[in-house]
Design a protein around this motif. Structure first.
Motif, short mmCIF file in Angstrom:
data_model
loop_
_atom_site.label_atom_id
_atom_site.label_comp_id
_atom_site.label_asym_id
_atom_site.label_seq_id
_atom_site.Cartn_x
_atom_site.Cartn_y
_atom_site.Cartn_z
N SER B 31 0.86 -1.19 0.00
CA SER B 31 0.00 0.00 0.00
C SER B 31 0.89 1.23 0.00
O SER B 31 2.08 1.15 0.34
CB SER B 31 -0.93 0.02 1.22
OG SER B 31 -0.18 0.21 2.40
N GLN B 33 0.75 5.51 1.02
CA GLN B 33 -0.01 6.59 1.64
C GLN B 33 0.62 7.93 1.27
O GLN B 33 1.82 8.03 1.03
CB GLN B 33 -0.01 6.41 3.16
CG GLN B 33 -0.65 5.11 3.61
CD GLN B 33 -0.65 4.95 5.12
OE1 GLN B 33 -0.14 5.77 5.85
NE2 GLN B 33 -1.24 3.85 5.58
N TYR B 35 0.87 11.85 2.85
CA TYR B 35 0.68 12.70 4.01
C TYR B 35 1.01 14.14 3.63
O TYR B 35 1.82 14.40 2.75
CB TYR B 35 1.63 12.27 5.15
CG TYR B 35 1.28 10.96 5.81
CD1 TYR B 35 1.61 9.75 5.22
CD2 TYR B 35 0.64 10.94 7.05
CE1 TYR B 35 1.29 8.56 5.83
CE2 TYR B 35 0.32 9.74 7.68
CZ TYR B 35 0.65 8.56 7.06
OH TYR B 35 0.33 7.38 7.67
N THR B 48 -4.88 6.63 1.38
CA THR B 48 -4.18 5.35 1.25
C THR B 48 -4.64 4.69 -0.03
O THR B 48 -5.85 4.61 -0.28
CB THR B 48 -4.49 4.43 2.44
OG1 THR B 48 -4.09 5.07 3.65
CG2 THR B 48 -3.75 3.11 2.30
#
Lengths: 114, 112
Positions: B31, B33, B35, B48
């Motif tokens: 996965s 992500q 930020y 995500t």
């Protein structure tokens, strides 16, 4: 909920001194992490913990130690501080059940070693 | 050696412009992500992505995960001053430690 709380926010150390950065989370997360962020850079993993009593090294563990006696607390100890440890330190926690654990970060602790 | 390379490192644009930030690796991630971090604060999760080829939209932000799950992109349409900040991609490895590996970051400044 306070989330992830870090203390102190700022600290100046002399070379060779020791100190502990405190981190506490109130979300009952099993995973906790310490990252450092140097100016203009991303975050590098120092140590992490998958639960109380279990810790493991990250990418840059030298010069640091951790312990995890409770689910809530994950202090980071710096022994014999060196100028190379000048950085912003972030504690984070996560409830990592699948491969997509979101990290919740504290506000950071800015450390200067002179 | 940075496992996740982000480009560009810095971006200064005018309000209303579009932009794309890239996050590339030679490794496969289970996965990825994204930020955003503002000065004096910790990073905050934006999105995500898990499946190869996945596209997710968050208002004016569009995130894409590469088909091979080795890269990702973030596209911002009609950027606003409130989009200013440091954007970080972070990948979860397929095997090994359950910790995210962060990219080097892209610092975005949107001028009014």
């Amino acid at each position: 909920n306070a989330g992830v709380t870090q203390t102190p926010k700022f600290r100046i150390l002399k070379i060779g001194q020791s100190m502990t950065l405190q981190c506490a989370q109130d979300m009952n997360h099993n995973y906790m992490y310490w990252y450092r962020q140097d100016p203009g850079m991303g975050l590098k993993l120092i140590y992490y913990s998958v639960g109380a009593g279990i810790t493991d090294k990250g990418e840059v563990p030298n010069g640091y130690n951790v312990s995890r006696s409770t689910t809530e607390d994950f202090p980071l100890r710096l022994e014999l501080a060196a100028p190379s440890q000048t950085s912003v330190y972030f504690c984070a926690s996560s409830y990592w059940v699948t491969s997509t654990g979101e990290l919740f970060f504290g506000e950071g602790s800015r450390l200067t070693v002179l | 050696t940075q496992l996740l390379e982000q480009s560009p490192q810095f971006l200064s644009i005018q309000e209303g412009e579009n932009l794309t930030v890239y996050c590339n690796s030679s490794s496969v991630f289970s996965s990825l992500q994204w930020y955003r971090q503002e000065p004096g604060e910790g990073p905050v999760l934006l999105v995500t992505v898990v499946t190869g080829g996945e596209v997710k939209k968050l208002k004016r932000l569009t995130f894409q995960f590469g088909d091979a799950r080795k890269d990702s992109s973030l596209h911002i349409t009609a950027a606003q001053p409130g989009d200013t900040g440091l954007y970080l991609c972070a990948g979860a490895r397929v095997t090994g430690r359950r910790a995210l590996t962060f990219g080097s970051g892209t610092r975005l400044q949107v001028q009014p």
